[in-house]
Design an enzyme around this catalytic site. Structure first.
Site, short mmCIF file in Angstrom:
data_model
loop_
_atom_site.label_atom_id
_atom_site.label_comp_id
_atom_site.label_asym_id
_atom_site.label_seq_id
_atom_site.Cartn_x
_atom_site.Cartn_y
_atom_site.Cartn_z
N HIS A 36 -6.97 -5.03 -2.55
CA HIS A 36 -5.90 -4.19 -2.02
C HIS A 36 -5.16 -4.93 -0.91
O HIS A 36 -5.69 -5.10 0.20
CB HIS A 36 -6.46 -2.87 -1.49
CG HIS A 36 -5.39 -1.90 -1.08
ND1 HIS A 36 -4.50 -1.37 -1.98
CD2 HIS A 36 -5.05 -1.40 0.13
CE1 HIS A 36 -3.66 -0.57 -1.34
NE2 HIS A 36 -3.97 -0.58 -0.06
N SER A 80 0.85 -1.18 0.00
CA SER A 80 0.00 0.00 0.00
C SER A 80 0.90 1.25 0.00
O SER A 80 1.83 1.33 -0.80
CB SER A 80 -0.96 -0.05 1.18
OG SER A 80 -1.96 0.95 1.09
N ASP A 125 -8.04 -3.68 -7.63
CA ASP A 125 -7.78 -2.95 -6.39
C ASP A 125 -8.72 -1.76 -6.30
O ASP A 125 -8.65 -0.85 -7.13
CB ASP A 125 -6.32 -2.48 -6.36
CG ASP A 125 -5.88 -1.96 -5.01
OD1 ASP A 125 -6.71 -1.34 -4.31
OD2 ASP A 125 -4.71 -2.17 -4.65
#
Length: 369
Positions: free
Chosen positions: A334, A162, A303
């Site tokens: 994600h 991330s 995502d």
């Protein structure tokens, strides 16, 4: 015929196909499941098998203290993984990071995990706020230099997911350009770009401006953005308590969105005129063509956190990428990548965390090269 979007990078062998359980077939479902279920499951598993980390305070760029966990040095180690997490959290609660470290250690890599700027115990040590890679990239290099001095073996690999993936991309870029910014710092004199192996970035943030605009333009995206913004506001109040007088409480009150957090608390400290300028200069997307060290970029087409145009553009960058192995999967959400039973068996993985094992397979491949 395989879609060009999903074609494996020529720099990396084709990977086994990722297949999620049927109930996690949408990126949103995978993302929510990861946050509310899988993270805790990873945490529970890691706690029973991870190395006995040594808690220590190391020094990052600009003298910022960073809280780290470092593993005992195993015999015949293949190298050292230095990794951190995403936009919110701490070493205590990041199950994915802890599992990544646990499995890396079992494959004979040393592991150093750290609370990045304004997070976890690092936030207790320093009021320095985030810079989304501008200085965190240098932090990776400083940590690697100190690890080398302690006897940890190279090559040093930088990892994150991330927003942490964005930080790791900045880390490898800063590592290869050390001569341009190191300024003969005594802490870095025995460290060189050749000590760095490369990086691994799982579902990294590549274009914050576009993705934030995308999130806030959709009802579900606004829910996700609000949840993150609430965590950031909690983080700001924690910093305020730990460092009285450093932060304006009214500015914290106004930080009700991700953009608001950066506008009210971050950009002035970085000397930037606007949040848009901040997102532009910290974006990892322009770095990809400049990275020459072996770097894995794993990205899921579904995502929900990122603007869908980004994943459509990435394959077009392939010819510009000299160091980056780009792997795009149709599913994964994600930082999810929870595999179903047949997928796990086909890959001969010890658990359901497909992305962790693929990144470590890639790392093993590079370590043998």
């Amino acid at each position: 015929m395989r879609s060009p979007l999903l074609a494996p990078s020529e720099k990396c062998q084709a990977w086994p196909r990722f297949t999620p359980p049927w109930y996690l077939s949408s990126g949103l479902a995978m993302t929510l499941y990861t946050a509310f279920v899988a993270n805790q499951r990873c945490l529970n598993s890691a706690r029973t098998r991870e190395p006995e980390y040594i808690s220590q305070v190391m020094t990052g760029s600009q003298g910022v203290p960073l809280h780290v966990w470092r593993s005992p040095i195993p015999s015949q180690a293949k190298g050292t993984l230095i990794a951190t997490y995403g936009i919110t959290g701490s070493l205590e609660d990041q199950g994915f990071l802890r599992q990544w470290g646990r499995w890396a250690y079992e494959r004979h890599y040393d592991v150093i995990l750290f609370d990045w700027r304004a997070h976890g115990k690092t936030a207790e040590l320093s009021p320095t706020l985030t810079s989304d890679g501008l200085y965190e990239g240098e932090d990776f290099v400083y940590l690697a230099a100190q690890a080398k001095a302690l006897g940890y073996p190279g090559p040093f690999w930088f990892g994150g997911y991330s927003l942490g993936g964005q930080l790791s991309l900045w880390g490898v870029y800063k590592g290869q350009t050390l001569a341009d910014w190191g300024n003969n710092d005594a802490m870095l004199t025995s460290f060189s770009p050749t000590d760095i192996g490369g990086a691994m970035a799982i579902c990294p943030s590549l274009d914050s401006q576009r993705s934030l605009n995308y999130l806030t333009s959709h009802p579900v995206g606004r829910y996700l953005e609000k949840a993150i913004a609430n965590k950031l506001k909690e983080l700001a109040w924690q910093l305020h308590r730990h460092h009285p007088g450093e932060f304006d409480s009214q500015a914290i009150e106004r930080a009700n969105t991700i953009w608001g957090f950066d506008h009210n608390l971050v950009i002035d400290r970085l000397g930037l005129a606007s949040v848009e300028d901040y997102y532009e200069v910290s974006s990892a997307l322009p770095l990809l063509s400049k990275i020459v060290k072996p770097t894995l970029l794993l990205y899921a087409a579904d995502d929900p956190m990122f603007h869908p145009a980004i994943v459509e553009e990435l394959p077009g960058l392939q010819n510009q990428l000299t160091g980056v192995d780009l792997q795009i999967t149709p599913k994964g959400g994600h930082v999810g990548y929870i595999a179903n039973g047949p997928c796990q068996q086909a890959s001969n993985d010890p658990d359901e965390n497909w992305a962790i094992h693929r990144t470590l397979d890639w790392l093993d491949q590079k370590s043998l090269a």
